[in-house]
Design an enzyme around this catalytic site. Sequence first.
Site, short mmCIF file in Angstrom:
data_model
loop_
_atom_site.label_atom_id
_atom_site.label_comp_id
_atom_site.label_asym_id
_atom_site.label_seq_id
_atom_site.Cartn_x
_atom_site.Cartn_y
_atom_site.Cartn_z
CG ASP A 160 -5.64 -9.74 -18.51
OD1 ASP A 160 -4.72 -8.77 -18.37
OD2 ASP A 160 -6.52 -9.90 -17.89
CB CYS B 38 -0.89 -0.18 1.26
SG CYS B 38 -2.25 -1.10 1.08
CE1 TYR C 145 0.97 -14.23 -22.09
CE2 TYR C 145 -0.50 -12.72 -23.72
CZ TYR C 145 0.80 -13.61 -23.34
OH TYR C 145 2.05 -13.38 -23.91
CB CYS D 28 -5.39 -4.88 5.46
SG CYS D 28 -5.10 -3.89 3.71
CB CYS E 85 -1.70 -5.57 -14.14
SG CYS E 85 -0.82 -7.08 -14.91
N1 SAH Z 1 -7.51 -12.55 -18.51
C1 SAH Z 1 -7.55 -13.44 -17.05
C2 SAH Z 1 -6.23 -13.72 -16.71
C3 SAH Z 1 -5.39 -12.55 -16.49
S1 SAH Z 1 -3.69 -12.77 -15.49
C4 SAH Z 1 -8.48 -12.55 -16.18
O1 SAH Z 1 -8.70 -11.12 -16.37
O2 SAH Z 1 -8.78 -13.00 -14.99
C5 SAH Z 1 -2.35 -13.34 -16.46
C6 SAH Z 1 -2.72 -14.85 -17.06
O3 SAH Z 1 -1.91 -15.11 -17.68
C7 SAH Z 1 -2.62 -15.72 -15.69
O4 SAH Z 1 -3.63 -16.63 -15.52
C8 SAH Z 1 -1.36 -16.43 -15.98
O5 SAH Z 1 -1.61 -17.93 -15.50
C9 SAH Z 1 -1.37 -16.34 -17.43
N2 SAH Z 1 -0.07 -16.63 -18.33
C10 SAH Z 1 1.26 -16.25 -17.77
N3 SAH Z 1 2.05 -16.69 -18.66
C11 SAH Z 1 1.61 -17.03 -19.83
C12 SAH Z 1 2.32 -17.71 -20.92
N4 SAH Z 1 3.29 -17.57 -21.26
N5 SAH Z 1 1.26 -18.13 -21.60
C13 SAH Z 1 -0.21 -18.32 -21.52
N6 SAH Z 1 -0.66 -17.73 -20.30
C14 SAH Z 1 -0.02 -17.02 -19.46
#
Ligand code: SAH
Length: 370
Positions: free
Chosen positions: A299, A3, A230, A77, A326
């Site tokens: 993502d 935080c 992702y 928290c 992010c």
């Molecule tokens: N879109 C989803 C998750 C986003 S977080 C949501 O909004 O909830 C990012 C995600 O990427 C995680 O689930 C992680 O496991 C995945 N990730 C990380 N490295 C990766 C890779 N090389 N190939 C595919 N997925 C991956």
Amino acid sequence: GGCRYQGIPYEEQVEIKEKEVRKLLKKRCSVHPISGMYFPYYYRNKVHAVFGMTDKRKPCYGIYEEGSHKIIQVEQCQIEDKKSSEIIKTIWDMLRPYKIKTYDEDSGYGFLRHVLVRRGFSTNQIMVVLVTASPVFPSGKLFVKELVEKHPEITTIVQSMNDKKTTFVLGDKEKVLYGKGFIEDKLMGYTFRISPKSFYQVNPKQTEVLYKKAIEVAGFTGGETVLDAYCGIGTIGMAVSRHVKQVIGVELNEAAVKDAISNARRNKVENIQFYCKDAGIFMEELAEQNVHVDVVMMDPPRSGSTEQFIDSVSRMKPEKVVYISCNPETLARDLDYFTKKGYRAEGAWPVDMFCFTGHVETVCRLTRIK
Ligand code: SAH
């Protein structure tokens, strides 16, 4: 802990975040005003506490000091779900009567390493994950029984075994001690199953703001094939599925893909498929097979995407890419590479998902230059 913006009025926090995104992206595209939270407190649906030892070798629990393994004792928290904090406090109070030792990272001695509580805000289901250094849980049955008696709102308890010296919280082996071993939550009108190891957004309220923005800027017309890269447990892909012809999801984490497949079935979404693979390798294979995709939604984690992934996107020539990030720094880096590969960033929309921390989420739309 995390935080960093503690003590800064919320209105100022969002201003700082918007400025940061603007500074990083303004040369690349227009940056729109940030979407902040109306009530930026108690929003986290996942609460994590480390159980260990103080400098003076006394058992304690709390959070790691940023960038270290020193434990700061925290009982409550203001960004974390209150009920989850209460459950963690109860577990702490139960340690002494049950003669359970907290784990000592230096000597490797002790039993309880972490407690993770996840709550589905819209279903009220609660999962408690006890991370232990060894599989044998003395008086485990009684412990679980008493914990559930004290907190009948708990719907499942999982033991995760982690005997390694590692920064990862969860171990490879899991044992369900109570309930189904996962919880569910509702997002964008769909119900999602969430396992201990699956990624799930920690601020579900702002997640809907984020996803709605991503869908809006994608401007679907109904006939598109969309790639959700992702994809985690499939939340974005499912939210998109009702606006398009077909969705393909790809994700590396096996538990998350299992959840995603089960989520599609349970919500009767039939135009979505999930693959468990590295996103870069998967994209390369799709490009190789000349698979046509109209829109890529991506993502990635904080480290961003890869040249391999972006190269393959550029070979597949989708009209639009919606990049959900992010970490604005890796976003800026990846946007530059996209620019080299025939895409133009058209706009960025920051969303505050992590109030009181220094983190900021951004949706960015890219289109293919004809
Ligand atoms: N879109 C989803 C998750 C986003 S977080 C949501 O909004 O909830 C990012 C995600 O990427 C995680 O689930 C992680 O496991 C995945 N990730 C990380 N490295 C990766 C890779 N090389 N190939 C595919 N997925 C991956």
